[in-house]
Structures are given as C-alpha cells and as structure tokens.
Design a protein around this motif. Sequence first.
Motif, mmCIF file in Angstrom:
data_model
loop_
_atom_site.group_PDB
_atom_site.id
_atom_site.type_symbol
_atom_site.label_atom_id
_atom_site.label_comp_id
_atom_site.label_asym_id
_atom_site.label_seq_id
_atom_site.Cartn_x
_atom_site.Cartn_y
_atom_site.Cartn_z
ATOM 1 N N TYR A 1 6.015 2.962 0.144
ATOM 2 C CA TYR A 1 5.047 1.873 0.192
ATOM 3 C C TYR A 1 5.346 1.020 1.418
ATOM 4 O O TYR A 1 6.497 0.920 1.834
ATOM 5 N N TYR A 2 4.294 0.388 1.957
ATOM 6 C CA TYR A 2 4.565 -0.575 3.009
ATOM 7 C C TYR A 2 3.976 -1.926 2.645
ATOM 8 O O TYR A 2 3.034 -2.036 1.846
ATOM 9 N N ALA A 3 4.581 -2.955 3.232
ATOM 10 C CA ALA A 3 4.120 -4.332 3.063
ATOM 11 C C ALA A 3 4.273 -5.028 4.404
ATOM 12 O O ALA A 3 5.146 -4.673 5.203
ATOM 13 N N LEU A 4 3.431 -5.996 4.641
ATOM 14 C CA LEU A 4 3.527 -6.842 5.826
ATOM 15 C C LEU A 4 3.747 -8.257 5.321
ATOM 16 O O LEU A 4 2.896 -8.794 4.601
ATOM 17 N N LYS B 1 6.598 6.117 10.485
ATOM 18 C CA LYS B 1 5.508 6.610 11.334
ATOM 19 C C LYS B 1 4.185 6.631 10.566
ATOM 20 O O LYS B 1 3.159 6.152 11.047
ATOM 21 N N GLN B 2 4.215 7.171 9.350
ATOM 22 C CA GLN B 2 2.983 7.231 8.542
ATOM 23 C C GLN B 2 2.493 5.844 8.167
ATOM 24 O O GLN B 2 1.282 5.592 8.151
ATOM 25 N N ALA B 3 3.398 4.929 7.875
ATOM 26 C CA ALA B 3 2.991 3.559 7.534
ATOM 27 C C ALA B 3 2.328 2.884 8.726
ATOM 28 O O ALA B 3 1.313 2.201 8.570
ATOM 29 N N ARG B 4 2.891 3.079 9.897
ATOM 30 C CA ARG B 4 2.303 2.470 11.105
ATOM 31 C C ARG B 4 0.900 2.998 11.371
ATOM 32 O O ARG B 4 0.033 2.283 11.847
ATOM 33 N N GLU B 5 0.670 4.278 11.048
ATOM 34 C CA GLU B 5 -0.666 4.845 11.233
ATOM 35 C C GLU B 5 -1.681 4.247 10.269
ATOM 36 O O GLU B 5 -2.876 4.218 10.563
ATOM 37 N N LEU B 6 -1.213 3.730 9.134
ATOM 38 C CA LEU B 6 -2.115 3.127 8.146
ATOM 39 C C LEU B 6 -2.436 1.667 8.451
ATOM 40 O O LEU B 6 -3.396 1.116 7.941
ATOM 41 N N MET B 7 -1.589 1.046 9.262
ATOM 42 C CA MET B 7 -1.764 -0.403 9.544
ATOM 43 C C MET B 7 -2.965 -0.657 10.434
ATOM 44 O O MET B 7 -3.342 0.059 11.245
ATOM 45 N N GLU C 1 0.844 -1.187 0.000
ATOM 46 C CA GLU C 1 0.000 0.000 0.000
ATOM 47 C C GLU C 1 0.881 1.238 0.000
ATOM 48 O O GLU C 1 1.891 1.304 0.697
ATOM 49 N N GLN C 2 0.460 2.226 -0.793
ATOM 50 C CA GLN C 2 1.210 3.469 -0.869
ATOM 51 C C GLN C 2 0.991 4.277 0.411
ATOM 52 O O GLN C 2 -0.139 4.482 0.839
ATOM 53 N N VAL C 3 2.086 4.723 0.999
ATOM 54 C CA VAL C 3 2.043 5.516 2.222
ATOM 55 C C VAL C 3 1.881 6.994 1.894
ATOM 56 O O VAL C 3 1.142 7.713 2.534
ATOM 57 N N GLY C 4 2.598 7.441 0.871
ATOM 58 C CA GLY C 4 2.551 8.840 0.477
ATOM 59 C C GLY C 4 3.818 9.223 -0.258
ATOM 60 O O GLY C 4 4.702 8.406 -0.482
ATOM 61 N N SER C 5 3.884 10.489 -0.610
ATOM 62 C CA SER C 5 5.075 11.000 -1.297
ATOM 63 C C SER C 5 5.822 11.939 -0.364
ATOM 64 O O SER C 5 5.234 12.602 0.492
#
Length: 142
Positions: free
Chosen positions: A97-100, A136-142, A76-80
């Motif tokens: 991007y993040y992945a689990l 930090k932003q990726a963790r907020e999306l999880m 998933e895209q986190v942002g730019s």
Amino acid sequence: MNNYYSSNPTFYVGIDCIIFGFNEGELSLLLLKRNFQPAMGEWSLMGGFVQQGESVDNAAKRVLAELTGLENVYMEQVGSFGEVERDPGERVISVAYYALININEYDRELVHQHNAYWVNINELPPLIFDHPQMVKQARELM
C-alpha cells in the motif's frame, strides 16, 4: 470440505507500506533500518503481518499508525507480491500500500523508535527483497 483446506500449504500474508512525504518541494520516502533478521541493518519499507480477524486494508492502516501515529490516512493498494523466494525468512505473500502524508505531521518519537528515516526519493539506498519494485509501482500510481 475441511480436508480440502488442510491438504494445502499455508503462507504468511504480509503488508508493506510505502509512505511518501513532501519535504521542501521534494518527494521523500520513509524507510527503516531493520532491527531483526533476515536482512538486519538493511533498508526496508515498513511492514508487518495480517493478524487473525484483520482485513488487509485494516492491517495496512494499523502498520501505518504504528509507525507514524497517523490515523484516517488515505492509502491505496499497489498490488500483491508473491515470488516464491521474495523473503528469505519464510514464504510470504505481501500486499503493498502507499500513502502520501504531510512530512511535518507525524509522531517523530514513534518514527525514531522504529529506526526510520526520511530519504529523498532521488537518493534511495539499496532496499531489501522486492521493495524497489513496490516503490516503482507506487510511484507509477501517484
């Protein structure tokens, strides 16, 4: 119309992958020790540049596969991230991007070749550039 494009600056488009994994009930992050400048020897997310004819989504999938050997992983895209001075090497606008992933299902030899290590999310070392903000932003999306 060509003059319009050529009269404006060009930039690198980077990809940064925030790769999370669970290890014994704890969240970990796959980090690498950079083996090139700038910031050689410091902790970094895995990244690369978007190549000619490649979408940013496909670039993220390629970077993940090059590091872990895994394909068909949901990302998933986190942002730019585009602060002017974010990368001391060149002007780079990065799409994160993040992945689990399953921490037991990846190519350990590839990870070793990239000088990458799993680090407990609660014990992260200092990360380069704006990588802490990306995490930090990726963790907020999880």
